[in-house]
Design a protein around this motif. Structure first.
Motif, short mmCIF file in Angstrom:
data_model
loop_
_atom_site.label_atom_id
_atom_site.label_comp_id
_atom_site.label_asym_id
_atom_site.label_seq_id
_atom_site.Cartn_x
_atom_site.Cartn_y
_atom_site.Cartn_z
N LEU A 186 0.30 -36.05 -37.88
CA LEU A 186 -0.05 -35.46 -38.18
C LEU A 186 -1.38 -34.73 -39.14
O LEU A 186 -1.97 -33.61 -38.18
N TYR A 187 -2.10 -35.58 -39.05
CA TYR A 187 -3.11 -35.74 -39.65
C TYR A 187 -4.44 -35.58 -38.78
O TYR A 187 -5.00 -34.26 -38.23
N VAL A 188 -3.83 -36.17 -37.01
CA VAL A 188 -4.36 -35.74 -35.89
C VAL A 188 -4.82 -34.59 -35.49
O VAL A 188 -5.92 -33.87 -34.90
N ILE A 189 -3.24 -34.55 -35.42
CA ILE A 189 -2.89 -32.00 -35.01
C ILE A 189 -4.00 -31.54 -35.66
O ILE A 189 -4.74 -30.50 -35.78
N PHE A 190 -4.05 -31.67 -36.72
CA PHE A 190 -4.65 -30.69 -38.32
C PHE A 190 -5.72 -31.40 -37.56
O PHE A 190 -6.79 -29.97 -37.66
N PHE A 234 -6.57 -29.22 -34.79
CA PHE A 234 -6.85 -28.06 -34.67
C PHE A 234 -7.77 -26.36 -35.34
O PHE A 234 -7.83 -25.91 -35.24
N ALA A 235 -7.96 -27.46 -36.15
CA ALA A 235 -9.35 -27.13 -36.35
C ALA A 235 -10.74 -27.26 -35.87
O ALA A 235 -11.32 -26.60 -35.97
N THR A 256 -7.27 -18.91 -29.14
CA THR A 256 -6.03 -19.04 -29.31
C THR A 256 -5.14 -19.67 -29.20
O THR A 256 -4.46 -19.96 -29.63
N ILE A 257 -5.37 -19.56 -28.17
CA ILE A 257 -3.73 -20.55 -27.32
C ILE A 257 -3.58 -22.05 -27.51
O ILE A 257 -2.65 -22.73 -28.22
N GLY A 258 -5.60 -22.61 -27.90
CA GLY A 258 -4.94 -24.18 -28.46
C GLY A 258 -4.19 -23.89 -29.76
O GLY A 258 -3.66 -25.28 -29.59
N LYS A 259 -4.94 -23.31 -30.33
CA LYS A 259 -4.21 -23.30 -31.99
C LYS A 259 -2.94 -23.15 -31.69
O LYS A 259 -1.92 -23.75 -32.45
N VAL A 260 -1.85 -22.34 -31.37
CA VAL A 260 -0.49 -22.14 -30.63
C VAL A 260 -0.08 -23.11 -30.59
O VAL A 260 0.94 -23.65 -31.06
#
Length: 118
Positions: free
Chosen positions: A34-38, A41-42, A47-51
């Motif tokens: 979850l930390y790596v995904i956050f 995400f940052a 937009t597609i990448g963030k989704v």
């Protein structure tokens, strides 16, 4: 009697800790993911990448919630720590040793003054 209760409590805490060791590892891995995904995400600009990162985060969050009972293992580890700490304190008290705080000079002075008066 107190040592027996501490021993039985320690055995129960150890068995609970060992039985929840697998879920504890999966919970730790999912929190790390979850930390790596956050972080990803940052960093993402599109937009597609963030989704995509949000969807991956929700999947990993579901895995983390499925292993939430691993917190019982953490509580058992803490209980085992307290039991071991109490066991060691009982040994020093039974041997006649007095716990003296060496950081406080007034405690040492009062103890030495009491020894001189006796």
């Amino acid at each position: 009697m107190k040592k027996f209760v501490l021993f039985v409590g320690g055995l129960v805490a150890l068995m609970v800790l060992l039985s929840t060791l697998g879920p504890m590892v999966f919970l730790a891995v999912s929190v790390l993911l979850l930390y790596v995904i956050f972080k990803q995400f940052a960093k993402s600009d599109s937009t597609i990448g963030k989704v995509g990162w949000v969807i991956a985060g929700l999947i990993v969050l579901g895995i983390a919630f499925s292993n939430i009972y691993a917190v019982i293992g953490v509580v058992a580890a803490y209980a085992l720590y307290l039991i071991i700490k109490n066991w060691k304190n009982d040994k020093t008290e039974a041997a006649g040793y007095e716990k003296v705080e060496e950081d406080d000079p007034f405690k040492n002075f009062e103890r030495q003054w009491a020894e001189l008066n006796n």
